[in-house]
Design a protein around this motif. Structure first.
Motif, PDB file in Angstrom:
ATOM      1  N   GLN A 353      53.633  72.860  23.116  1.00 35.70           N
ATOM      2  CA  GLN A 353      54.944  72.237  22.913  1.00 35.70           C
ATOM      3  C   GLN A 353      54.840  70.715  23.029  1.00 35.70           C
ATOM      4  OE1 GLN A 353      54.399  74.751  25.046  1.00 35.70           O
ATOM      5  NE2 GLN A 353      55.682  76.465  24.379  1.00 35.70           N
ATOM      6  N   ALA A 354      54.153  70.268  24.094  1.00 39.72           N
ATOM      7  CA  ALA A 354      53.993  68.821  24.284  1.00 39.72           C
ATOM      8  C   ALA A 354      53.164  68.228  23.142  1.00 39.72           C
ATOM      9  CB  ALA A 354      53.312  68.546  25.625  1.00 39.72           C
ATOM     10  N   ALA A 355      52.141  68.976  22.717  1.00 41.02           N
ATOM     11  CA  ALA A 355      51.297  68.499  21.618  1.00 41.02           C
ATOM     12  C   ALA A 355      52.129  68.317  20.356  1.00 41.02           C
ATOM     13  CB  ALA A 355      50.164  69.481  21.363  1.00 41.02           C
ATOM     14  N   CYS A 356      53.014  69.252  20.107  1.00 41.02           N
ATOM     15  CA  CYS A 356      53.861  69.198  18.915  1.00 41.02           C
ATOM     16  C   CYS A 356      54.794  67.983  18.967  1.00 41.02           C
ATOM     17  CB  CYS A 356      54.661  70.501  18.837  1.00 41.02           C
ATOM     18  SG  CYS A 356      55.815  70.537  17.472  1.00 41.02           S
ATOM     19  N   THR A 357      55.428  67.787  20.129  1.00 37.06           N
ATOM     20  CA  THR A 357      56.346  66.643  20.285  1.00 37.06           C
ATOM     21  C   THR A 357      55.591  65.326  20.105  1.00 37.06           C
ATOM     22  OG1 THR A 357      57.715  67.925  21.790  1.00 37.06           O
ATOM     23  CG2 THR A 357      57.963  65.529  21.885  1.00 37.06           C
ATOM     24  N   PHE A 358      54.408  65.252  20.719  1.00 33.29           N
ATOM     25  CA  PHE A 358      53.598  64.030  20.643  1.00 33.29           C
ATOM     26  C   PHE A 358      53.256  63.723  19.184  1.00 33.29           C
ATOM     27  CE2 PHE A 358      49.646  61.676  20.563  1.00 33.29           C
ATOM     28  CZ  PHE A 358      49.755  60.777  21.606  1.00 33.29           C
ATOM     29  N   ALA A 359      52.731  64.740  18.473  1.00 36.73           N
ATOM     30  CA  ALA A 359      52.294  64.522  17.095  1.00 36.73           C
ATOM     31  C   ALA A 359      53.470  64.153  16.192  1.00 36.73           C
ATOM     32  CB  ALA A 359      51.602  65.781  16.569  1.00 36.73           C
ATOM     33  N   ALA A 360      54.578  64.866  16.367  1.00 40.38           N
ATOM     34  CA  ALA A 360      55.757  64.594  15.525  1.00 40.38           C
ATOM     35  C   ALA A 360      56.268  63.177  15.750  1.00 40.38           C
ATOM     36  CB  ALA A 360      56.843  65.616  15.816  1.00 40.38           C
ATOM     37  N   THR A 361      56.237  62.717  17.003  1.00 36.56           N
ATOM     38  CA  THR A 361      56.727  61.372  17.308  1.00 36.56           C
ATOM     39  C   THR A 361      55.791  60.301  16.752  1.00 36.56           C
ATOM     40  OG1 THR A 361      57.596  62.288  19.357  1.00 36.56           O
ATOM     41  CG2 THR A 361      57.586  59.888  19.165  1.00 36.56           C
TER      42      THR A 361
END
Lengths: 481, 322
Positions: A353-361
């Motif tokens: 989840q954190a990886a997804c948020t990081f990449a999207a940002t």
């Protein structure tokens, strides 16, 4: 019963021999047990397990834990500013750490095999198909939905390169395209213009090459035109109307007559200058990234080259007499082979989840704009024009383009050519045998450059090798279902 | 009783049971202590050497892509190896390199060692000077090769130019790539020089005195005394370098396949271990790469056995009584 008991404990010689035997047996058993344990442990570690992962992405989830990112460095303001934005999106509960440098495939795959992968990776987009087909990374469609990312903002070719089997496995980040870069002084002295070497006429390139190249006694002193083989074969082939790989990524097209013709032309450029070995040796001796680069020292007429070299020349030799145009196909239209990086989440990521948020940002338009502004401020302080490599986010690129001074006499035309190329990009589609496919065509080109084979023969062999690798990889993929 | 025991000699059965127990206890204690001290190495050997070797043998019979579980494929990898033209090419390249490298390296090492042996007090300085390049990381040597042997403005061709020789394109002409690598390998000759120098220092001076009395020239002394007397050390240098040559990787990979040349490569530099690495870590065919590794092991084993057999005839070991 008693005798047996005494025999086990007694110190008399015959019993001692029995004890020694037992000890040896015990030792042997221990070694076997230890080996078995090791085998079991390692076998478990190396087993891939299920390729599919049940990961739920949700933007309202409270984020926490660690986020180790492999293959990404925060060495400049473009990275730092976006990382600050990503950290802010994650909140204070997530501890981000970077494993900097290019992605080490060996280290990454070993970590996946050992069920201890980094939470997020930044990879070359052409690696995504192979990683996806082997189950090393997970699909990101749900991640993109959860983060509200509109995939239509991504450049089409970049998105296609990270889409495998109709699922998106990577989030495109940077973009690279080629343009024609030439020494204006050398062109003018030979009565030529940038149009003579921009690719629209191969005959004019060949003539310009003859006019610009200089050598004496086998020693090259000026490279007329550098066709940048072997890496730019896909570009030359596309300029001649051919693709190296079919759109579904399953059929190699290396022996297509248009590819053979493209290779013959590009190699011929070197042959006219004394052969590739001499040209390459001279090219290798150049200070490519320094102030005595080939343009600054007027030892290179023209070449197709990625857009980042504009920044290099801008930094180290701002007075070099460089002129730019798009690289053009034989139809005269701009053309560029798109490549670049993408974010991907490994199978077994402990914090998807954190990886997804990081990449999207990191790839959000706002993040790119904040980074671009930081770069523009720094360049203004240094008194240099603002330049920035293109992103895979077309919305961000459009806004960044508005910040660039395209009328700046020195680099404006280069940036204009870059943006023109960005609108006409192509890629090789994602496939499960990317490394073998690339090796096959590059080896084929190298055999020609090294004088071992003629273009048709080399590409026929490359076709056979590439197709065999593709067939095997697709068969594995199809078998895994 | 004790008299009987003494007369009986060292027989165990006649020994006092108490002393026997004590001796065994001491032995056990010593064994435990030895194992305790050896255990870090034993553990390291089992985990990092024995286990990978055993596991690679198993992997050589599988289709394994590093991520998914290995699938047993029988002898398929070995069969593929027989049909793979790149295996033949890389083996040929490696063989040619070995044939060029080992004799030249050994003769060059021996020549330098003979010179050093005459150097007297300055010998210490030269020993250090010759050994220092050995400390250079192989990756740096690979990069250095591209600079020194550049066909257009490299130092080697410049020096050749002083003598009117028009040097070749060492790094791009496929006929000159292997000779260039062999010449570059002489950069790290220091360790062999030290080994041979140590052997030279152990040759008894009386042998030379006798030879000089008999009127033997320097060349005759070298051929009849020095070389036979240090043949054990020469053999060691030959065998170690033969094995190293079969495993040539870092310098060639850096120069012709690594960061300096991400897309350009030359078949002439495709050595066996480079191809093995490409299969294992680039194409992710770890099962096939394991089979390639075992073939190399067998080849090295055969060459080493041949060298050992030949050495029985030509190598002299002091105290061997031959």
């Amino acid at each position: 019963m008693t005798v047996t008991h005494r025999a086990q404990d007694g110190p008399v010689p015959p019993l001692g021999r029995t004890t020694g035997r037992r000890r040896r047996r015990l030792l042997l058993t221990s070694v076997v047990a230890l080996s078995t344990a090791l085998v079991a442990a390692c076998a478990q570690g190396s087993g891939g397990g299920d390729a599919a992962e049940d990961v739920s992405f949700g933007s309202d989830t409270e984020l926490s834990g660690n986020l180790s990112v492999m293959g990404f460095g925060a060495g400049d303001e473009i990275a730092q500013v976006r990382m600050e934005a990503a950290q802010k999106a994650l909140g204070d509960g997530v501890d981000v750490s970077l494993i900097e440098g290019d992605l080490d495939i060996q280290a990454f795959l070993s970590a996946v095999a050992a069920d201890d992968p980094p939470e997020l990776i930044s990879a070359n987009r052409d690696q995504i198909g192979t990683f996806a087909s082997r189950g090393a990374i997970i699909p990101l469609d749900d991640c993109l939905d959860a983060e509200g990312v509109d995939t239509s903002v991504f450049q089409e070719a970049a998105l296609a390169q990270v889409t495998f089997n109709d699922q998106v496995y990577g989030i495109p980040e940077f973009n690279q395209v080629q343009l024609t870069q030439a020494n204006g002084d050398l062109l003018a002295a030979a009565g030529l213009t940038i149009e003579d070497v921009n690719g629209s006429s191969w005959e004019r390139i060949a003539a310009a090459n003859q006019a610009l190249a200089k050598s004496e006694g086998g020693k090259v002193s000026v490279i007329g035109y550098d066709s940048k083989l072997p890496e730019f074969l896909p570009l030359w082939a596309k300029a001649n109307g051919a693709d190296l790989l079919s759109q579904d990524g399953r059929t190699a097209q290396l022996d297509d007559p248009a590819v053979v013709e493209a290779l013959e032309f590009a190699v011929g450029i070197y042959d006219a200058q004394g052969g590739f070995p001499a040209v390459k040796a001279f090219r290798d001796s150049a200070d490519f990234f320094g102030e005595n680069n080939q343009f600054a020292t007027s030892t290179l007429g023209a070449m197709p080259m990625e857009q980042w070299y504009i920044n290099v020349v801008n930094d180290v030799s701002p007075d070099a007499p460089v002129v730019y145009d798009s690289f053009r196909g034989r139809d005269g239209e701009p053309l560029a082979f798109s490549s670049g990086s993408a974010w991907a989440i490994p199978k077994g990521s402990a914090n998807p989840q954190a990886a997804c948020t990081f990449a999207a940002t990191m790839v959000a338009t706002d993040s790119w704009m904040a980074a671009a502004q930081a770069r523009a401020d720094i360049r203004a302080e240094e008194g240099k024009p603002f330049t920035m490599s293109p992103t895979a986010n077309t919305e961000a690129d459009e806004q960044i383009r508005a910040m660039v001074d395209l009328d700046e006499p020195k680099f404006g035309p280069g940036l204009e050519a870059m943006y023109a190329g960005l609108e006409k990009t192509f890629t090789l589609p994602a496939n499960p045998a990317d490394a073998e496919f690339k090796t096959a065509w590059q080896d084929g080109v190298n055999r020609v450059l090294n004088g071992q084979q003629e273009p048709a023969e080399a590409l026929a062999q490359a076709q056979e090798e590439a197709q065999a690798a593709l067939d095997e990889a697709w068969a594995d993929w199809d078998a895994r279902g | 009783m004790s008299t009987v025991a003494r007369v009986a000699g060292p027989g165990v059965a006649a020994e006092n049971p108490q002393r026997l127990r004590a001796r065994r206890a001491r032995k056990r204690q010593n064994l435990r202590a030895a194992l305790l001290f050896l255990s870090p190495w034993i553990l390291g050997f089992l985990v990092f050497t024995a286990w990978p070797v055993i596991y690679s043998a198993y992997l050589s019979f599988t289709d394994y892509d590093v991520i998914n579980d290995p699938t047993f494929v029988g002898l398929e990898n070995y069969q593929r190896m027989m049909e793979d033209p790149k295996v033949r090419l890389s083996l040929w390249n490696t063989f040619v390199y070995t044939v060029l490298h080992v004799p030249l390296y050994t003769i060059f090492s021996l020549g330098l060692a003979l010179l050093l042996n005459q150097a007297g007090r300055a010998s210490g300085f030269f020993r250090t000077a010759f050994f220092l390049p050995k400390m250079t990381p192989p990756v740096a040597v690979g990069v250095l090769l591209l600079l020194l042997f550049n066909g257009q403005d490299g130092l080697i061709n410049e020096v050749l130019g002083w003598f009117g020789i028009d040097g070749p394109n060492w790094t791009t002409d496929q006929n000159w790539i292997k000779p260039g690598l062999v010449l570059m390998s002489l950069w790290a000759v220091g360790s062999s020089v030290i080994i041979l120098l140590a052997a030279l220092r152990n040759v008894p001076a009386e042998l030379y005195d006798s030879a000089r009395v008999d009127g033997a020239s320097f060349w005759q002394q070298t051929r009849r005394i020095t070389v036979p007397m240090i043949s054990g050390a020469i053999f060691f240098v030959v065998i170690v370098n033969t094995i190293a040559s079969f495993q040539i990787f870092t310098e060639a990979y850096t120069a012709f396949f690594g960061s300096g040349n991400t897309t350009y490569s030359n078949d002439a530099a495709l050595f066996y271990v480079i191809y093995l690495f490409q299969q294992g870590f680039e194409a992710l065919n770890m099962g096939y790469a394991s089979a390639l590794a075992w073939l190399l092991f067998v080849i090295i084993l055969i060459f080493t056995a041949i060298q050992l057999a030949v050495s029985r005839r030509y190598v002299y070991y002091e105290g061997e009584g031959r």
